[in-house]
Design an enzyme around this catalytic site. Structure first.
Site, PDB file in Angstrom:
ATOM      1  CG  ASP A  79      31.824 -30.230  10.946  1.00 39.93           C
ATOM      2  OD1 ASP A  79      32.489 -30.001  11.972  1.00 39.93           O
ATOM      3  OD2 ASP A  79      30.816 -29.577  10.645  1.00 39.93           O
ATOM      4  N   GLY A  80      35.093 -30.034  11.026  1.00 41.58           N
ATOM      5  CA  GLY A  80      36.197 -29.102  10.818  1.00 41.58           C
ATOM      6  C   GLY A  80      37.522 -29.827  10.667  1.00 41.58           C
ATOM      7  CB  ILE A 115      29.767 -35.743  21.499  1.00 35.90           C
ATOM      8  CG1 ILE A 115      29.214 -36.660  22.595  1.00 35.90           C
ATOM      9  CG2 ILE A 115      29.355 -34.304  21.703  1.00 35.90           C
ATOM     10  CD1 ILE A 115      29.795 -36.382  23.967  1.00 35.90           C
ATOM     11  CG  ASP A 116      26.938 -31.862  19.174  1.00 32.94           C
ATOM     12  OD1 ASP A 116      26.867 -32.232  20.358  1.00 32.94           O
ATOM     13  OD2 ASP A 116      27.330 -30.736  18.836  1.00 32.94           O
ATOM     14  CG  MET A 145      27.404 -31.411  24.862  1.00 35.93           C
ATOM     15  SD  MET A 145      28.522 -32.799  25.055  1.00 35.93           S
ATOM     16  CE  MET A 145      27.457 -33.975  25.839  1.00 35.93           C
TER      17      MET A 145
END
Length: 531
Positions: free
Chosen positions: A243-244, A272-273, A316
């Protein structure tokens, strides 16, 4: 490169009430953020307009189409929105032997994808997104295209597959021969060399983990990046990241738009999250869940092989516990799963320590899975406000902290000696190549991105929405994060599978119910991936 003319023909301009009026702008550059276009006559007489107001504050060039029965299309920008009289060309796919057997290989221009598919018979049609896929007309000739690919942020299974499929897709489907790889993330645009990418060069890279282009966090200087894009003659930019990174891509698009550059800026969401909003699932997630199971299995073997064995696995999940939740459901060996969205407590009736004692007495062993962002409030007094280059707050190791607290608790019970093993497979999971499912998914993402760029769309990211690949405005995937909803059925399924306590009081449940529901605001929900 094509520059924006100072003046152009009259274009309909969105007025404050959302209607369009013919207006001759003195400078298209100054009017680009408020100008819309009249859509062709369609059912319901849809009108396409762009508006900027309080609800779109900070959103770049939001394009809204409204139709009958509550139909709303959140469209994505197009090069023709700010560059006049762009020529079109026949899509080369119509002469591609590979596509000759396809019955319908061009997407209908009016095709849209519903953001919400579970509706009542009286429900409005709701928000839609533009369907991805090849168009009959393209806005780039094959020998005109000079594309570049950049990977940013942390590693994720599938990065090399996406790179490979962009290169091979551009080359084999559209005959593009000039493709550059930007080394080392965003800063590579102005601080590093480039790699010439060919189908031969990328042929086997999907078998490797990581990214052949290298990656980094931060390093985003918009003016320098767009200067580099312009100086190198690049007109298609493929940006792979979370998102960044997508926020950075949005700013690059806006700057290219202000300068009137014929440049398609396309984002391919990577995390990956699985915490990117709107899309069904992010690439690498399936691989991460599969690899996480191996760590859980190791913890189960270790705990089962020792008296009062306890296995703790940290996975994670900085803000979203999807990997921990799905790995727990998939493994069937976990006794308790802790995620950032669900608060828990250690001591007292119904607490974690009491539950572990109960499981040890019942089974002789226990396995705990904890997402990295869970329980940070317990160690808040030790934490700092330090952030990484991407702006993410640096977290302390909840796995180590929790393991130590469990040891301290049972040290007070000399008759109940435990054997605890702590496993942190984070970097092992990030570094593996993508599995079969993610490889196929990465191919579809890459092809959708290519088709969109060739068709002249820009300022968008790609991803599946309710199973159909769509073009999504950047602001939609950057304004919020996808999170596990602990009042949804998916979390209830996990609680039922592990038989762990929910740790929630009645007040906690009521508060959670009152929070905005992602299925309404972001479409993607915990129930929507495997339900």
């Amino acid at each position: 490169m094509e520059s924006l003319p100072a003046k152009g023909p009259a274009h309909p301009v969105a007025t404050s009430n959302g209607t369009c009026s013919n207006h001759q702008p003195s400078d298209l550059r100054s009017s680009v953020s408020v100008r819309g276009t009249q859509a062709p006559a369609r059912s319901g007489g849809l009108k396409l307009g762009s508006r900027r107001g309080m609800e779109f504050e900070g959103r770049p060039f939001a394009k809204i189409v409204k139709g009958d029965n509550g139909y709303v299309l959140e469209d994505v920008p197009h090069l023709t929105d700010y560059i006049a009289d762009l020529p079109t060309y026949p899509n080369p796919l119509q002469d591609n032997p590979a596509y000759s057997v396809v019955k319908q290989y061009f997407v209908n221009l009016d095709d849209t994808v519903a953001q919400k598919i579970v509706v009542h018979k009286s429900s409005p049609r709701g928000t839609h997104l533009r369907r991805a896929g090849p168009r009959q007309k393209v806005y780039f000739e094959s020998d005109e295209v000079r594309a570049c690919i950049v990977t940013c942020g942390g590693l994720c299974p599938g990065l090399n597959t996406v790179i490979r499929e962009i290169v091979c897709g551009l080359s084999h489907m559209y005959g593009v021969t000039r493709i550059l790889g930007i080394e080392g993330g965003y800063r590579g645009f102005y601080a590093r060399n480039t790699i010439s990418l060919t189908p031969k060069y990328v042929n086997d890279i999907h078998k490797r983990g990581g990214t052949v282009l290298g990656t980094s966090r931060g390093g985003h200087v918009t003016s320098k990046i767009v200067d580099s894009i312009h100086d190198r003659g690049i007109n298609q930019v493929y940006i792979i990241g979370g998102d960044g990174t997508q926020k950075g891509a949005s700013v690059i698009f806006e700057e290219a738009q202000k300068r009137g550059l014929k440049v398609s800026v396309v984002g391919i969401p990577k995390t990956i999250d699985n915490d990117i909003a709107v899309i069904d699932k992010s690439f690498g997630f399936d691989t991460a869940v599969e690899e996480a199971q191996r760590a859980i299995n190791a913890a189960h073997v270790e705990s089962e092989s020792a008296e009062n064995g306890i296995g703790v696995v940290k996975l994670m999940g900085r803000n979203s516990g999807f990997i921990a939740m799905y790995a727990t459901l998939a493994s069937r060996d976990v006794d308790c799963c802790l995620i950032p969205e669900s608060p828990f407590y250690l001591e007292g009736p119904g607490g974690l320590f009491e539950f572990i004692e109960k499981r040890l007495k019942e089974n002789g062993h226990a396995v705990l899975v904890v997402a990295e962002g869970a329980g940070q409030e317990f160690i808040a007094e030790q934490s700092t406000d330090m952030k990484d280059a991407s702006g993410n707050k640096l977290l302390l190791d909840i796995g180590l902290w929790l393991s130590q607290k469990i040891k301290e608790h049972f040290a007070k019970k000399p008759k109940m000696v435990i054997n605890l093993k702590y496993i942190d497979p984070t970097y092992m999971i990030r570094a593996v190549p993508s599995n079969a499912s993610d490889n196929v998914y990465c191919t579809l993402l890459a092809h959708s991105a290519i088709h969109g760029a060739m068709a002249g769309y820009t300022g968008f990211t790609v991803g599946p929405v309710n199973g159909r690949h769509s073009y999504i405005p950047f602001y939609r995937v950057t304004e919020s994060q996808n999170k596990v909803v602990i009042t949804d059925r998916m979390w209830a399924r996990l609680l039922s599978s592990t038989n762990q306590p929910s740790f929630l009081s009645h007040e906690d449940v009521e508060d959670a119910r009152e929070e905005p529901h992602p299925t309404e605001d972001m479409m993607n929900c915990t129930d929507g991936i495997l339900a």
